[in-house]
Motif scaffolding. Sequence first.
Motif, PDB file in Angstrom:
ATOM      1  N   ASP A 195      65.140  39.523  64.888  1.00 35.70           N
ATOM      2  CA  ASP A 195      63.830  39.099  64.807  1.00 35.70           C
ATOM      3  C   ASP A 195      62.776  41.079  65.247  1.00 35.70           C
ATOM      4  OD1 ASP A 195      62.956  37.177  65.406  1.00 35.70           O
ATOM      5  OD2 ASP A 195      62.542  36.553  67.347  1.00 35.70           O
ATOM      6  N   ASN A 196      64.322  41.116  65.579  1.00 33.47           N
ATOM      7  CA  ASN A 196      63.918  43.782  65.460  1.00 33.47           C
ATOM      8  C   ASN A 196      64.166  43.451  63.736  1.00 33.47           C
ATOM      9  OD1 ASN A 196      63.071  43.421  67.801  1.00 33.47           O
ATOM     10  ND2 ASN A 196      64.295  44.542  68.339  1.00 33.47           N
ATOM     11  N   TYR A 197      65.592  42.861  62.808  1.00 35.70           N
ATOM     12  CA  TYR A 197      65.588  43.178  61.756  1.00 35.70           C
ATOM     13  C   TYR A 197      64.610  42.612  60.766  1.00 35.70           C
ATOM     14  CZ  TYR A 197      68.336  43.361  57.377  1.00 35.70           C
ATOM     15  OH  TYR A 197      68.914  43.939  56.472  1.00 35.70           O
ATOM     16  N   HIS A 198      63.966  41.713  60.830  1.00 37.49           N
ATOM     17  CA  HIS A 198      62.971  41.200  60.291  1.00 37.49           C
ATOM     18  C   HIS A 198      61.335  42.444  60.094  1.00 37.49           C
ATOM     19  CE1 HIS A 198      64.475  37.346  60.189  1.00 37.49           C
ATOM     20  NE2 HIS A 198      65.457  37.888  59.883  1.00 37.49           N
ATOM     21  N   ARG A 199      60.898  42.657  61.876  1.00 34.52           N
ATOM     22  CA  ARG A 199      60.399  43.264  61.920  1.00 34.52           C
ATOM     23  C   ARG A 199      59.971  44.780  61.472  1.00 34.52           C
ATOM     24  NH1 ARG A 199      60.316  45.939  67.115  1.00 34.52           N
ATOM     25  NH2 ARG A 199      62.322  46.886  66.158  1.00 34.52           N
ATOM     26  N   ASP A 200      61.375  44.878  60.867  1.00 35.30           N
ATOM     27  CA  ASP A 200      61.406  46.683  60.585  1.00 35.30           C
ATOM     28  C   ASP A 200      61.875  46.519  58.797  1.00 35.30           C
ATOM     29  OD1 ASP A 200      62.405  47.612  63.176  1.00 35.30           O
ATOM     30  OD2 ASP A 200      63.494  47.905  62.757  1.00 35.30           O
ATOM     31  N   MET A 201      62.252  45.826  58.438  1.00 35.53           N
ATOM     32  CA  MET A 201      61.808  45.044  56.570  1.00 35.53           C
ATOM     33  C   MET A 201      61.270  45.495  56.100  1.00 35.53           C
ATOM     34  SD  MET A 201      65.297  45.557  56.055  1.00 35.53           S
ATOM     35  CE  MET A 201      66.142  46.706  57.590  1.00 35.53           C
ATOM     36  N   GLU A 202      59.873  44.217  57.297  1.00 35.72           N
ATOM     37  CA  GLU A 202      58.893  44.266  56.599  1.00 35.72           C
ATOM     38  C   GLU A 202      57.482  45.083  56.992  1.00 35.72           C
ATOM     39  OE1 GLU A 202      57.036  40.684  58.685  1.00 35.72           O
ATOM     40  OE2 GLU A 202      55.048  40.766  58.295  1.00 35.72           O
ATOM     41  N   ALA A 203      58.122  46.664  57.980  1.00 39.87           N
ATOM     42  CA  ALA A 203      57.768  47.479  57.870  1.00 39.87           C
ATOM     43  C   ALA A 203      57.812  48.458  56.218  1.00 39.87           C
ATOM     44  CB  ALA A 203      57.684  48.680  59.082  1.00 39.87           C
ATOM     45  N   MET A 204      58.351  47.959  55.770  1.00 41.22           N
ATOM     46  CA  MET A 204      59.090  48.919  55.454  1.00 41.22           C
ATOM     47  C   MET A 204      59.492  47.801  53.372  1.00 41.22           C
ATOM     48  SD  MET A 204      62.612  51.217  55.984  1.00 41.22           S
ATOM     49  CE  MET A 204      63.750  49.060  56.383  1.00 41.22           C
ATOM     50  N   ASN A 205      58.459  47.223  54.448  1.00 49.15           N
ATOM     51  CA  ASN A 205      57.510  45.911  52.560  1.00 49.15           C
ATOM     52  C   ASN A 205      58.582  45.982  51.436  1.00 49.15           C
ATOM     53  OD1 ASN A 205      55.858  44.880  51.182  1.00 49.15           O
ATOM     54  ND2 ASN A 205      55.664  46.222  50.153  1.00 49.15           N
ATOM     55  N   VAL A 206      60.213  45.490  52.604  1.00 48.69           N
ATOM     56  CA  VAL A 206      61.225  44.985  52.056  1.00 48.69           C
ATOM     57  C   VAL A 206      61.229  43.145  51.487  1.00 48.69           C
ATOM     58  CG1 VAL A 206      63.782  44.436  52.250  1.00 48.69           C
ATOM     59  CG2 VAL A 206      63.022  46.487  52.339  1.00 48.69           C
TER      60      VAL A 206
ATOM     61  N   LEU B 250      68.949  53.746  59.564  1.00 45.21           N
ATOM     62  CA  LEU B 250      68.430  54.161  58.578  1.00 45.21           C
ATOM     63  C   LEU B 250      70.042  53.637  57.551  1.00 45.21           C
ATOM     64  CD1 LEU B 250      66.999  55.631  56.815  1.00 45.21           C
ATOM     65  CD2 LEU B 250      68.852  57.688  57.286  1.00 45.21           C
ATOM     66  N   GLY B 251      71.037  53.396  57.846  1.00 42.24           N
ATOM     67  CA  GLY B 251      72.401  52.407  57.022  1.00 42.24           C
ATOM     68  C   GLY B 251      72.284  51.096  56.965  1.00 42.24           C
ATOM     69  N   HIS B 252      70.623  50.751  57.480  1.00 43.67           N
ATOM     70  CA  HIS B 252      70.701  49.350  56.915  1.00 43.67           C
ATOM     71  C   HIS B 252      69.353  49.202  56.221  1.00 43.67           C
ATOM     72  CE1 HIS B 252      71.861  48.183  61.126  1.00 43.67           C
ATOM     73  NE2 HIS B 252      72.826  47.701  60.493  1.00 43.67           N
ATOM     74  N   ALA B 253      68.434  49.812  56.089  1.00 44.56           N
ATOM     75  CA  ALA B 253      67.890  50.161  55.137  1.00 44.56           C
ATOM     76  C   ALA B 253      68.108  50.439  53.685  1.00 44.56           C
ATOM     77  CB  ALA B 253      66.851  51.732  55.852  1.00 44.56           C
ATOM     78  N   ARG B 254      69.341  51.116  53.335  1.00 43.19           N
ATOM     79  CA  ARG B 254      69.622  51.428  52.365  1.00 43.19           C
ATOM     80  C   ARG B 254      69.553  50.389  50.911  1.00 43.19           C
ATOM     81  NH1 ARG B 254      73.102  56.366  49.347  1.00 43.19           N
ATOM     82  NH2 ARG B 254      71.646  55.981  47.493  1.00 43.19           N
ATOM     83  N   PRO B 255      70.837  49.511  52.221  1.00 48.64           N
ATOM     84  CA  PRO B 255      71.210  47.900  50.825  1.00 48.64           C
ATOM     85  C   PRO B 255      69.674  47.046  50.540  1.00 48.64           C
ATOM     86  CG  PRO B 255      72.086  48.094  53.207  1.00 48.64           C
ATOM     87  CD  PRO B 255      71.784  49.302  53.180  1.00 48.64           C
ATOM     88  N   ALA B 256      69.605  46.742  52.052  1.00 50.91           N
ATOM     89  CA  ALA B 256      68.008  46.734  51.588  1.00 50.91           C
ATOM     90  C   ALA B 256      66.790  46.476  50.916  1.00 50.91           C
ATOM     91  CB  ALA B 256      67.268  46.241  53.259  1.00 50.91           C
ATOM     92  N   ILE B 257      66.584  47.993  50.778  1.00 50.61           N
ATOM     93  CA  ILE B 257      66.148  48.319  49.805  1.00 50.61           C
ATOM     94  C   ILE B 257      65.859  48.246  48.240  1.00 50.61           C
ATOM     95  CG2 ILE B 257      64.308  50.851  49.213  1.00 50.61           C
ATOM     96  CD1 ILE B 257      63.436  51.353  52.576  1.00 50.61           C
ATOM     97  N   SER B 258      67.545  48.917  48.432  1.00 52.37           N
ATOM     98  CA  SER B 258      68.386  49.015  46.911  1.00 52.37           C
ATOM     99  C   SER B 258      68.060  47.671  46.132  1.00 52.37           C
ATOM    100  CB  SER B 258      69.969  49.083  46.601  1.00 52.37           C
ATOM    101  OG  SER B 258      69.957  50.058  47.590  1.00 52.37           O
ATOM    102  N   PHE B 259      68.549  46.368  47.314  1.00 53.53           N
ATOM    103  CA  PHE B 259      68.312  45.220  46.369  1.00 53.53           C
ATOM    104  C   PHE B 259      67.255  44.235  46.142  1.00 53.53           C
ATOM    105  CE2 PHE B 259      73.219  46.080  47.814  1.00 53.53           C
ATOM    106  CZ  PHE B 259      74.038  45.787  46.741  1.00 53.53           C
ATOM    107  N   ASP B 260      66.570  45.419  47.321  1.00 52.13           N
ATOM    108  CA  ASP B 260      64.740  44.889  46.889  1.00 52.13           C
ATOM    109  C   ASP B 260      64.313  44.885  45.969  1.00 52.13           C
ATOM    110  OD1 ASP B 260      62.475  43.439  48.380  1.00 52.13           O
ATOM    111  OD2 ASP B 260      61.435  45.830  48.432  1.00 52.13           O
ATOM    112  N   ILE B 261      64.761  46.595  44.759  1.00 56.28           N
ATOM    113  CA  ILE B 261      64.935  46.941  44.077  1.00 56.28           C
ATOM    114  C   ILE B 261      64.929  46.142  42.931  1.00 56.28           C
ATOM    115  CG2 ILE B 261      64.533  48.451  42.272  1.00 56.28           C
ATOM    116  CD1 ILE B 261      63.018  49.423  44.919  1.00 56.28           C
ATOM    117  N   VAL B 262      66.092  45.578  42.719  1.00 52.57           N
ATOM    118  CA  VAL B 262      66.679  44.778  41.830  1.00 52.57           C
ATOM    119  C   VAL B 262      66.364  43.625  41.816  1.00 52.57           C
ATOM    120  CG1 VAL B 262      69.026  43.647  41.364  1.00 52.57           C
ATOM    121  CG2 VAL B 262      69.190  46.021  42.525  1.00 52.57           C
TER     122      VAL B 262
END
Lengths: 496, 496
Positions: free
Chosen positions: A112-123, A46-58
């Motif tokens: 690869d796992n990171y990319h998979r998870d980010m894609e799942a969250m539409n980052v 979850l701690g990786h999801a937050r920066p990825a999603i926060s800056f995705d919005i930016v």
Amino acid sequence: MTNNITNSNLHLYNSLSRRKEKFVPIHSPNVGIYVCGPTVYGDAHLGHARPAISFDIVVRYLRHLGYKVRYVRNITDVGHLENDADSGEDKIAKKARLEELEPMEIAQYYSDNYHRDMEAMNVLKPSIEPRASGHIQEQIEFAEKILNSGYAYESNGSIYFDVVKYNKTNHYGILSGRNIEDVLTNSRVLEGQEEKHNAVDFALWKKASPEHIMRWHSPWSDGFPGWHIECSCMSTKYLGENFDIHGGGMDLLFPHHESEIAQSVIANGNSPAKYWMHNNMITINGQKMGKSLGNFITLQDFFSGKSDSLDKAYDPMTIRFFILQAHYRSTLDFSNEALLASEKGLNKLMNAYKLMGSLAPSSKSNENILALEQKCYQALDDDFNTPILIAHIFDGVRIINSANDKKLMLTTEDIINLKKIFDVFVFDILGMKNQYDSNSKQEITENLIKLIIDIRLEARANKDWAESDKLRDKLKSLGVIVKDSKEGSSWEWAIE
Amino acid sequence: MTNNITNSNLHLYNSLSRRKEKFVPIHSPNVGIYVCGPTVYGDAHLGHARPAISFDIVVRYLRHLGYKVRYVRNITDVGHLENDADSGEDKIAKKARLEELEPMEIAQYYSDNYHRDMEAMNVLKPSIEPRASGHIQEQIEFAEKILNSGYAYESNGSIYFDVVKYNKTNHYGILSGRNIEDVLTNSRVLEGQEEKHNAVDFALWKKASPEHIMRWHSPWSDGFPGWHIECSCMSTKYLGENFDIHGGGMDLLFPHHESEIAQSVIANGNSPAKYWMHNNMITINGQKMGKSLGNFITLQDFFSGKSDSLDKAYDPMTIRFFILQAHYRSTLDFSNEALLASEKGLNKLMNAYKLMGSLAPSSKSNENILALEQKCYQALDDDFNTPILIAHIFDGVRIINSANDKKLMLTTEDIINLKKIFDVFVFDILGMKNQYDSNSKQEITENLIKLIIDIRLEARANKDWAESDKLRDKLKSLGVIVKDSKEGSSWEWAIE
């Protein structure tokens, strides 16, 4: 009202000035953003999801406004040391020997796992995703520049940045507000750090111990770059010596970003970024979440529900929505209740979106939809305030539901503008995916089957065996096997 | 019969010996494979799909047999020159200036697209996917080694491999069978190549012209590595100086792989790979497909059907199946008819798989299913002969259909073994995805709705208006809007 870069009123909180500033890019319409990406030695939590999603919005909002954004997010696959003390071994290398794998195989696996998870969250993917291991030469040259300028020293094959010397003419602490005297007082030289002149100095290059398997040649030793230098190096290479936004988690503010500034000031002659943005942390029951604390929940755990800390599985969109319901600079406390509330809220929102298609327009209107749209822009313009934006969207949800209940009237134009608000803010900028389609189609299918089985049970109750058999055969031809028992009828798919 | 590495009888065609050889790994059960990956300056086309899928089968089968495979496939994001002449500019850099983008942004964009397309075709990710740009230091050191050994020379800031000198004591042509005298006779030194001693010499390092934007420092000049050296370097780094299999398209055999051997012989003292495997080309009407020929069809074109050369869109699994229906060492000619035939064949195969679940077992058997399984292994053991394997699978399809028509008998054990053959060979090794699920579930849903509408029409014919209204409302609650007209009843989803 359509926002665009010529009349943009975007303000963002700059960690460097500790206040909100109007966003004025250095070379409009181009915007360069560098965000510290993951260290790939474990599954994303979850701690990786937050920066990825926060800056995705930016990035999404800047692009929506019309800026041409080059978004660089690195992959740290080397040189991130185990503890703050700059000694100890490389995190990735440690895991490698544990599993008897080539370190790069582990780095690739977790990337690869990171990319998979980010894609799942539409980052969205970054424009450039440089790997630290792919820029060793550049890092050596960057360290050389600092060494030649006299702000670093060699000690036993390693190169250290001389923070005390730097602080005499510059301000080490400009970003974090820390006082170097305090830092020095509170730091002690740990074992293995004797080669440093001061505890506060940090490595630009580390000589590798004989058993260290990730190593490269350098003018000073076979070793590996220090942690801070990769970001200075790669941001300079892909965005230039002076770029617009540098982002990352608040935990990286000190010493990582503070040291990046010091490195760039010496090597490039100036501070690298105009705006520094930091997302806050996710806590669990008020405690920081982290691998070392043992209380982290991986994103895959959330998606599958396989964790003792979770009541059920959560859709990646629920995680995304949960994160966006807090402002990126606020802490966000995780709990099952909070996630369930997000899930419920998101369903409510998607149901309202679905309802819009069947609203009956009126010739009169009770609502000012354009004013609502303007409020949505104002929320984002105020330092990307997604919780306020979501509150406005829920105002839209209320309007839709009331219109559906004939409690208020909307014109055709209102409905079109409402739909636009959802399309732009919910889908394009907040990046939610409309999962109503795929998720609920499956549910619909199951409900259709149940409906037919009910009709068949009625036929059986009426002893209409011909009808009952006909329906059973029809279902079978569609791959649905009906099984009758004393308890009633159940069904299953013909194959897995 | 279960195959495994202790009794494996796998033979593969070794381009180096020009004959089939028994596969004996250097350090069993570990197997190292290096395959030349894409140059990321454009969208992947059918010509990229073939090596990816061919070596996917190799990796999947080796893993099925129990080998522990480390699969390295590189990304060429620098140094692939525009023409064979080693002059001219870097393909990626050329596109960069055209689009006014940072070259790495283009490389990232097309890498991401490549990954998306490969995932769509169910191609496994490599264990390590190194980028050429990420190994500049290693390539400089590799070139230095060759230079120091006397088999390369510096000329105007560039470093060239001395092929003529190498060929005096070694055999430049060992892989391709070419005779260096012929090569020399048929080569002329092109403009800009005057710095080479012989036309056959190839660059290890190229000095960059002033306008060349992809460049790194080296002891000789600011420049970039030659094309062949990246694979020598990265295969050595991640698989060692001597590994099991080196693969790639037949078009890479000369000069790329031939030069790789020469480089490794000088730098490492031995030929890098024990087995060299080359997939053949895909042709269109007998012509080679290629970007420079202007007759290539991108994979996205296939998936979307948006190309004048295509009659319709094709599922990624159809493309995969089409490629596997030819042996990897045969040429494969593309046509719409051939693709349609593959699609039809694949549907037939998947329908048979589906039928298996409802076969009625008998106490007797007319078929030897274990013999069929053995034939499947024999096909793969014979140089990964997928067309023969698929022919055997279609024998299984015939058996299933006949059993379903009660024309032959199968025991429960037969059916279990048949299912195993499909699960192992069709899904695990050929890597087909069972799309019956997602595709046909949608079809099933629509058929279920039609069934309920038919039941409702019957109720209406019987003037059972209560039942008719009840079903209409039930469907509406599931998001299905029924519309009655003189012509009958139609339906649509409540929202898009």
